[in-house]
Write a protein that holds these residues in place. Structure first.
Motif, mmCIF file in Angstrom:
data_model
loop_
_atom_site.group_PDB
_atom_site.id
_atom_site.type_symbol
_atom_site.label_atom_id
_atom_site.label_comp_id
_atom_site.label_asym_id
_atom_site.label_seq_id
_atom_site.Cartn_x
_atom_site.Cartn_y
_atom_site.Cartn_z
ATOM 1 N N PRO A 1 6.748 14.573 11.631
ATOM 2 C CA PRO A 1 7.671 15.647 11.267
ATOM 3 C C PRO A 1 9.028 15.388 11.897
ATOM 4 O O PRO A 1 9.157 14.544 12.792
ATOM 5 N N PRO A 2 10.086 16.102 11.452
ATOM 6 C CA PRO A 2 11.415 15.921 12.083
ATOM 7 C C PRO A 2 11.312 16.108 13.588
ATOM 8 O O PRO A 2 10.630 17.032 14.061
ATOM 9 N N PRO B 1 5.757 11.668 2.717
ATOM 10 C CA PRO B 1 5.193 13.016 2.599
ATOM 11 C C PRO B 1 5.187 13.459 1.140
ATOM 12 O O PRO B 1 6.076 13.090 0.354
ATOM 13 N N ALA B 2 4.208 14.260 0.753
ATOM 14 C CA ALA B 2 4.079 14.695 -0.642
ATOM 15 C C ALA B 2 5.335 15.413 -1.122
ATOM 16 O O ALA B 2 5.774 15.233 -2.271
ATOM 17 N N THR B 3 5.929 16.232 -0.254
ATOM 18 C CA THR B 3 7.129 16.970 -0.652
ATOM 19 C C THR B 3 8.298 16.030 -0.911
ATOM 20 O O THR B 3 9.081 16.235 -1.847
ATOM 21 N N THR B 4 8.430 14.997 -0.088
ATOM 22 C CA THR B 4 9.529 14.041 -0.276
ATOM 23 C C THR B 4 9.311 13.200 -1.522
ATOM 24 O O THR B 4 10.271 12.864 -2.231
ATOM 25 N N LEU B 5 8.052 12.858 -1.822
ATOM 26 C CA LEU B 5 7.765 12.094 -3.035
ATOM 27 C C LEU B 5 8.183 12.891 -4.267
ATOM 28 O O LEU B 5 8.747 12.327 -5.223
ATOM 29 N N ALA B 6 7.927 14.193 -4.252
ATOM 30 C CA ALA B 6 8.314 15.035 -5.386
ATOM 31 C C ALA B 6 9.826 15.009 -5.583
ATOM 32 O O ALA B 6 10.322 14.955 -6.727
ATOM 33 N N GLN B 7 10.566 15.019 -4.488
ATOM 34 C CA GLN B 7 12.023 14.971 -4.573
ATOM 35 C C GLN B 7 12.505 13.610 -5.085
ATOM 36 O O GLN B 7 13.403 13.531 -5.931
ATOM 37 N N ARG C 1 0.839 -1.191 0.000
ATOM 38 C CA ARG C 1 0.000 0.000 0.000
ATOM 39 C C ARG C 1 0.881 1.251 0.000
ATOM 40 O O ARG C 1 1.785 1.360 0.821
ATOM 41 N N TRP C 2 0.631 2.183 -0.895
ATOM 42 C CA TRP C 2 1.342 3.457 -0.853
ATOM 43 C C TRP C 2 0.440 4.509 -0.214
ATOM 44 O O TRP C 2 -0.786 4.493 -0.386
ATOM 45 N N VAL C 3 1.045 5.406 0.546
ATOM 46 C CA VAL C 3 0.309 6.435 1.271
ATOM 47 C C VAL C 3 1.086 7.749 1.156
ATOM 48 O O VAL C 3 2.263 7.796 1.510
ATOM 49 N N VAL C 4 0.436 8.784 0.668
ATOM 50 C CA VAL C 4 1.051 10.112 0.592
ATOM 51 C C VAL C 4 0.406 10.993 1.652
ATOM 52 O O VAL C 4 -0.825 11.007 1.801
ATOM 53 N N THR C 5 1.250 11.733 2.395
ATOM 54 C CA THR C 5 0.759 12.489 3.549
ATOM 55 C C THR C 5 1.001 13.986 3.389
ATOM 56 O O THR C 5 1.871 14.430 2.628
ATOM 57 N N ASP C 6 0.235 14.763 4.167
ATOM 58 C CA ASP C 6 0.353 16.220 4.168
ATOM 59 C C ASP C 6 1.444 16.647 5.159
ATOM 60 O O ASP C 6 2.070 15.798 5.807
ATOM 61 N N PRO C 7 1.688 17.950 5.299
ATOM 62 C CA PRO C 7 2.761 18.399 6.212
ATOM 63 C C PRO C 7 2.572 17.970 7.659
ATOM 64 O O PRO C 7 3.552 17.902 8.413
ATOM 65 N N ASP C 8 1.341 17.684 8.072
ATOM 66 C CA ASP C 8 1.092 17.229 9.437
ATOM 67 C C ASP C 8 1.157 15.712 9.570
ATOM 68 O O ASP C 8 0.954 15.171 10.662
ATOM 69 N N GLY C 9 1.414 15.033 8.473
ATOM 70 C CA GLY C 9 1.555 13.579 8.518
ATOM 71 C C GLY C 9 0.281 12.797 8.283
ATOM 72 O O GLY C 9 0.285 11.571 8.416
ATOM 73 N N TYR C 10 -0.808 13.488 7.919
ATOM 74 C CA TYR C 10 -2.080 12.788 7.718
ATOM 75 C C TYR C 10 -2.332 12.487 6.238
ATOM 76 O O TYR C 10 -1.720 13.070 5.340
ATOM 77 N N LEU C 11 -3.283 11.605 6.005
ATOM 78 C CA LEU C 11 -3.537 11.039 4.682
ATOM 79 C C LEU C 11 -4.020 12.076 3.657
ATOM 80 O O LEU C 11 -4.959 12.819 3.920
#
Length: 517
Positions: free
Chosen positions: A514-515, A375-381, A336-346
């Motif tokens: 988050p970090p 996270p969506a930002t990390t997926l883009a990278q 299962r792949w899951v992409v999350t927002d800056p707060d870590g939610y789905l």
């Protein structure tokens, strides 16, 4: 009782200390109304923590003074004699008190203030004793403010996850040492029965072993075995170890169990299954296959780009290296792949059938679930520069994610509100979003829980993402037979209301963190 004394309005906000102690000592519990009896319970909890904090300070002081006038080696014997304790218990009390008061003063202060109890304080001392001061301070700053709202299991998982995240090499060394010290121990209990326990096991392999036992017990139960499910699990555990099930197929094991079944214990009847249980699966002839397990980890961790901890749901955080090994073994399972927002939610989720081009593991499990969160930002990278072995997996996830962003997921998930059982996509979405059973403090994996209609289906509740939530067997029954009610004011946000009128809000943990610092 109805009516009675109304104490909650002022008792709820009263801090722990001598005034609260005097108030509680003078309070007639039988005169307190149902509306405020929980306030009294919570006040007693605060005061109990306060007194335990004073107790640990007293133990520490006695040890220090006994060491000053005598011998440090025998300082705990003063506590032993004063409190009529065994030598080992006195030493344990002194060690706990000194770590708490001298090394973790902020945690001790929270205990004296009535904010955390002894059990939570012991979690802090267990994991933080001996760690570098900067790491200890950082963990306390991050976790102590939220500790009053966490169960000890949740607190333990938070602290362990942070330690693995910040000090992965130290965590790896501790893991290897514990693994080297693994053992099996058996001993007699006071009732004359025996306990067999193993320690220092690889967590993914232990999870697979217990999952196999659980699946065999569930199959035997569906086949008509009259014993309780816990009895079945114990019987299977013993027979797998003592050789009676050696070389037997799954069907043969179940047949052997049915042949020796005994009538159920009338004093402890097996509870009936709640309404929304999974349909029974056919028992297959499988010999020598390891049971699949559920593994959660960040995609970049599985790709070897960092050492962030993974998770075995229901067990807790695991090292990144263990998560990579466990995921590789679930090669044939559902990924299962899951992409999350800056707060870590789905944000979006789905299934990928792609697999990384990595070396095969020593063995592969039967089935299982791997959750790859990012996270969506990390997926883009990662999409711009993916690790070579993971190009196909990352490209597939990025493509599916882009398509998912172009449509409202509810259009598909909630397209059949009138059906009784959710589609596999809706079931998966709800499991990922809510993480665990949604009852207060429950850590049962959503995958291992039942799906409950928040507004009961027999009363017109739809089968949609806004009206479904995981509930373990106990908490499912709690809602339907225990007098508790549940509402879902927003998707994924729940309010459990007790028979005494108290409301407890819950929401699933973030999927990605988050970090830490």
């Amino acid at each position: 009782m109805q009516g009675g004394v109304s104490v909650g309005s002022w008792l709820a906000g009263m801090p722990a200390g001598p005034v609260l102690g005097a108030v509680l000592a003078a309070l007639d519990m039988s005169a307190v109304s149902d509306e405020f009896v929980v306030d009294v319970l919570q006040a007693c909890g605060r005061q109990r923590a306060h007194v335990e904090g004073l107790y640990t300070a007293a133990v520490t002081t006695v040890v220090q003074r006994a060491a000053a006038v005598g011998s440090e080696q025998y300082a705990s014997d003063e506590v032993r004699a004063a409190l009529t304790l065994s030598r080992s218990r006195a030493r344990a009390e002194c060690d706990f008190a000194q770590v708490l008061c001298l090394e973790l003063p902020a945690v001790h202060a929270a205990m004296v203030a009535g904010l955390i109890d002894r059990d939570r304080a012991m979690v802090f001392t267990h994991y933080l004793a001996g760690l570098p001061e900067d790491l200890t301070a950082a963990v306390i700053v991050r976790v102590l403010p939220i500790a009053p709202g966490l169960t000890t299991g949740q607190l333990r998982a938070r602290i362990l996850k942070l330690i693995i995240t910040v000090e992965p090499e130290r965590a790896e060394d501790q893991y290897e040492q514990a693994l080297a010290d693994r053992m099996v121990v058996g001993y007699l209990d006071s009732a004359g029965t025996a306990t067999v326990t193993a320690t220092g096991l690889p967590p993914d392999e232990a999870a697979a072993a217990t999952e196999r036992i659980a699946k065999l017990a569930a199959d035997a139960k569906r086949a008509g075995h009259r014993g309780r499910i816990d009895q079945l699990r114990a019987d299977i555990f013993l027979r797998l170890l003592d050789g009676r099930f050696h070389h037997l197929t799954r069907a043969q094991m179940i047949a052997a169990l049915l042949a020796e079944t005994s009538p159920p214990n009338p004093a402890n009847p097996e509870p009936s299954e709640p309404a929304d249980t999974e349909p029974a699966e056919a028992v297959t002839e499988v010999v020598g296959r390891v049971s699949g397990i559920e593994v959660r980890a960040r995609l970049d961790t599985l790709a070897g780009l960092n050492h962030l901890p993974g998770e075995l749901p229901g067990w807790g955080p695991i090292l990144g290296s263990v998560a990579r090994r466990a995921a590789a073994r679930q090669h044939s399972g559902q990924w299962r792949w899951v992409v999350t927002d800056p707060d870590g939610y789905l944000i979006a989720e789905g299934i990928t059938h792609r697999r990384p081009a990595t070396s095969p593991p020593s063995y592969r499990a039967e089935g299982g679930i791997v959750e790859l969160a990012i996270p969506a930002t990390t997926l883009a990278q990662l999409t711009k520069d993916p690790p070579r072995a993971w190009v196909k997996v990352i490209t597939d996830i990025a493509t599916q994610y882009q398509r998912a962003r172009e449509r409202d997921p509810a259009d598909t998930l909630d397209a059949q509100p009138g059906r009784r059982r959710p589609t596999s996509a809706l079931r998966r979405y709800t499991q990922i979003r809510d993480r665990t059973c949604t009852a207060p403090g429950c850590r049962r994996s959503a995958v291992q829980s039942e799906l409950d209609h928040t507004h009961d289906i027999q009363h017109g509740g739809p089968t949609t993402s806004t009206n479904l939530a995981p509930a373990c067997a106990h908490d499912h029954a709690l809602k339907h037979r225990g007098g508790w009610t549940v509402t879902q004011p927003r998707p994924g946000h729940f309010r459990w209301k007790s028979p005494l009128g108290r409301t407890y809000p819950t929401r699933g943990e973030p999927i990605t963190d988050p970090p830490p610092f």
